[in-house]
Write a protein that holds these residues in place. Structure first.
Motif, short mmCIF file in Angstrom:
data_model
loop_
_atom_site.label_atom_id
_atom_site.label_comp_id
_atom_site.label_asym_id
_atom_site.label_seq_id
_atom_site.Cartn_x
_atom_site.Cartn_y
_atom_site.Cartn_z
N GLY A 199 -7.69 9.14 -4.97
CA GLY A 199 -6.89 7.91 -4.88
C GLY A 199 -7.64 6.65 -5.26
N SER A 203 0.83 -1.21 0.00
CA SER A 203 0.00 0.00 0.00
C SER A 203 0.87 1.26 0.00
CB SER A 203 -0.93 0.01 1.21
OG SER A 203 -0.19 0.25 2.38
N PRO A 212 1.70 3.45 -4.64
CA PRO A 212 1.66 4.82 -5.15
C PRO A 212 2.86 5.19 -6.02
CG PRO A 212 0.99 4.77 -2.86
CD PRO A 212 1.40 3.37 -3.20
N ASN A 229 -7.27 1.66 -4.12
CA ASN A 229 -6.04 2.45 -4.17
C ASN A 229 -5.56 2.62 -5.61
OD1 ASN A 229 -5.66 2.90 -1.40
ND2 ASN A 229 -4.90 0.80 -1.16
N GLU A 289 -0.85 10.46 -1.14
CA GLU A 289 -0.67 9.65 0.07
C GLU A 289 -0.08 10.48 1.21
OE1 GLU A 289 -1.50 6.47 1.16
OE2 GLU A 289 -2.76 6.68 -0.61
N SER A 344 -3.91 6.01 -6.23
CA SER A 344 -3.16 6.71 -5.18
C SER A 344 -1.74 6.95 -5.66
CB SER A 344 -3.18 5.91 -3.89
OG SER A 344 -2.32 4.80 -4.00
#
Lengths: 273, 333
Positions: free
Chosen positions: B280, B105, B109, B284, B292, B287
């Motif tokens: 985002g 996670s 990004p 996700n 973030e 994102s």
């Protein structure tokens, strides 16, 4: 023969690109003047010009307040950046003192530094000083970030300004202060106005800092106002579009009038030594 | 000038240009004023070391240090902490940075940002080159108009761009309407709500914003390429393609570097657009580091991790922009 075909092909490509560039802009304009209830978000020529959406955005969306805030913040940032950048750039451009290169590179560092690398501690610092939800929280960080460009840009001007003019002023007995304000600044009006329009545009369009620093409605700037407005009335396309036009208009008007300055400033700002 | 009075000799090495003709050496009074001027001039010459320079720099430096340099340092400091923004922070060491590399996670990004760079930087530069090379073959009328139009997206607030494109990409928006009207109903979808298509859709907005900048840059660049080079290429029987690779591309090297630098920086500092169009999401899927940082610091109270993300983003920007500069210089040699 081939020349003519090539020519029309080129103009065709140019026109296509121009249409693609303008489509979203025209779309916003058409819904801003369109009827409020219409659910159609696509293209439909509005039946006449409905100024009502702007009045609505002004009153219901509080855009009057937001515009006043934006004007105030932009004005202070532009004036502060101009004065501070001119002073510093003058020293970097025409004087030599130990450490001047290092100091200058510190300023240049800010040209590519993302706001995201500053915003977190800035929020906690300004909250500690009880400056969040004030105009200062919008003005001070924005001025600091604009200084990177301002110092860089004006130093180039001072570097390229005529040595003989500066020397003549010295021989006439002018102090460095008088040389700057009586001779170099008036002569540098083109360079200065480029810096002013660029800093104005950045400050006017600035969003992240405003979002983090301001939570009360009284200090919202226009981009922040539009974001909140979208959150509340996301289905009200006409109002959103009218608000968008109100935000974009001041910058676009200046841009159309002074497009050379904009393009020059935005493209050469990135060219580092 | 060759008969300049000796009293002026001292000023010479400093590059002074004394007024009047050099034949005034018989005038003693004038010689004295010259000497005074020379002395003062030597004391205050613009290029001379002058402590007063610090005074001119000081006001800007104080503000810049307080609101840019210090926060930058604080971001680095925060990135070594576990902190929720409220309670006492604990030392984290390199935990937050380790997370950037291992936690999907946090790593995601950065991968999204790389994908977006294709849309924000690579595609606009390619399109810009295409257009500029088409235009380099003869004089085009109305360049001011086209330049103004192409560059327009650059001056619009990204918040406004986001609102405009959100309505275009909406399920009942202009794009789907257009697809329906040409019988491609099967392709219509909620562009920003689709796990596969949201990232390219946001990227396409970036392409829209940045292409004009590249075109304007390259148009100015091709104008500086000497006409003779094109004529020589044509004399050698080069077609449009050969001409592009032999003349236009090398001639635009500096402009390509500037375009890549500007578009890469814009593509990585794209918080506004992501916040307005997708926040985002979905999931996700869109994102990016810029988003973030905000999300973690101010919405989920992971300040240390947000700061590490900010540092990572800064490093990414510096590495890529320095890389572009190196690449261009390297080929120059």
């Amino acid at each position: 023969m081939t020349g003519r075909i090539e020519r029309s092909l080129t103009y065709g490509i140019l026109a296509l690109f121009a249409v693609i560039s303008l489509t979203p802009v025209v779309g916003v304009l058409s819904s801003a003047f369109g009827r409020q209830s219409s659910l159609d978000t696509g293209f439909s020529l509005p039946d006449g010009l409905n100024w009502g959406n702007f009045a609505d955005a002004w009153t219901r969306g509080h855009f009057g307040t937001y515009l006043t805030n934006s004007v105030l913040v932009a004005l202070v940032v532009v004036v502060a950046t101009s004065v501070l950048a001119v002073l510093a750039a003058y020293a970097f451009g025409v004087m030599r003192f130990p450490g001047s290169d290092l100091l200058f590179y510190l300023f240049v560092l800010g040209l590519t530094l993302p706001q995201e690398a500053l915003v977190v501690p800035l929020y906690f610092d300004l909250r500690y000083w009880e400056l969040t939800d004030t105009y200062w929280a919008l003005i001070l960080p924005q001025t600091a970030q604009s200084l990177a460009f301002g110092v860089f840009w004006m130093r180039t001007y001072f570097r390229n300004s005529s040595r003989s003019v500066i020397e003549a002023a010295r021989i006439d007995g002018a102090t460095s202060w008088a040389t700057l304000w009586r001779i170099l600044v008036p002569m540098g009006r083109p360079a200065l106005s480029t810096m002013v329009v660029i800093v104005f545009m950045w400050t006017w369009n600035e969003f992240l800092m405003a979002l983090v620093m301001v939570s009360d409605e009284a200090h919202r700037t226009v981009p922040l106002g539009l974001a909140f407005f979208q959150g509340q009335h996301s289905s009200d396309t006409a109002l959103l579009a009218a608000a968008s036009v109100l935000i974009a208009l001041p910058v676009v008007v200046v841009y159309v009038a002074l497009q050379r300055r904009f393009i020059e400033g935005m493209l050469t700002g990135a060219v580092k030594e | 000038m060759s008969t300049a009075p000796t009293t002026e000799g001292q000023a010479r090495p400093l590059g002074a240009h004394p007024e009047g003709d050099g034949g005034s050496d018989t005038n003693r009074r004038r010689g004295r004023t010259m000497r005074d001027i020379a002395a003062r001039y030597r004391r205050q010459a613009p290029g001379e070391p002058r402590a007063v320079g610090y005074l001119y720099v000081l006001p800007a430096l104080v503000l810049y240090a307080l609101f840019l340099l210090v926060p930058l340092g604080q971001t680095v400091w925060l990135s070594f902490l576990h902190w929720d923004g409220l309670t006492v922070a604990t030392w984290a060491g390199l935990d937050n940075y380790q997370g950037l590399l291992t936690d999907p996670s946090l790593r995601g990004p950065f991968l999204h940002a790389l994908v977006l760079l294709l849309f924000y930087a690579a595609l606009p530069v390619a399109l810009g080159l295409l257009l500029a090379s088409a235009l380099s073959r003869f004089r085009v009328r109305g360049t001011t108009f086209f330049r103004t139009v192409f560059f327009l997206p650059q001056v619009l607030a990204m918040v406004v761009v986001g609102v405009a494109w959100r309505s275009i990409l909406a399920p009942d928006g202009l794009l789907n309407d257009a697809l329906k009207s040409v019988g491609l109903e099967s392709l219509t979808r909620s562009w920003l709500g689709d796990y596969t298509w949201a990232l390219p859709a946001v990227g396409a907005v970036g392409t829209w914003v940045e292409t004009g900048l590249c075109v304007v840059l390259f148009l100015a660049g091709t104008q500086r390429i000497p006409r003779e080079l094109y004529e020589a290429a044509r004399m050698d029987g080069a077609g449009a393609l050969r001409e592009f690779f032999a003349v236009t591309l090398p001639g635009l090297r500096a402009e390509i570097a500037v375009a890549l630098t500007l578009t890469i920086v814009a593509g990585l500092r794209n918080f506004d657009l992501i916040y307005i169009t997708t926040s985002g999401g979905p999931g996700n899927a869109t994102s990016v580091p810029a988003y973030e940082v905000y999300h973690r610091a101010f919405e989920t109270n992971e300040v240390g991790s947000a700061a590490a993300m900010g540092v990572g983003l800064t490093v990414m920007i510096f590495v890529l922009t320095v890389g572009v500069a190196r690449l261009v210089e390297g080929r120059n040699r």
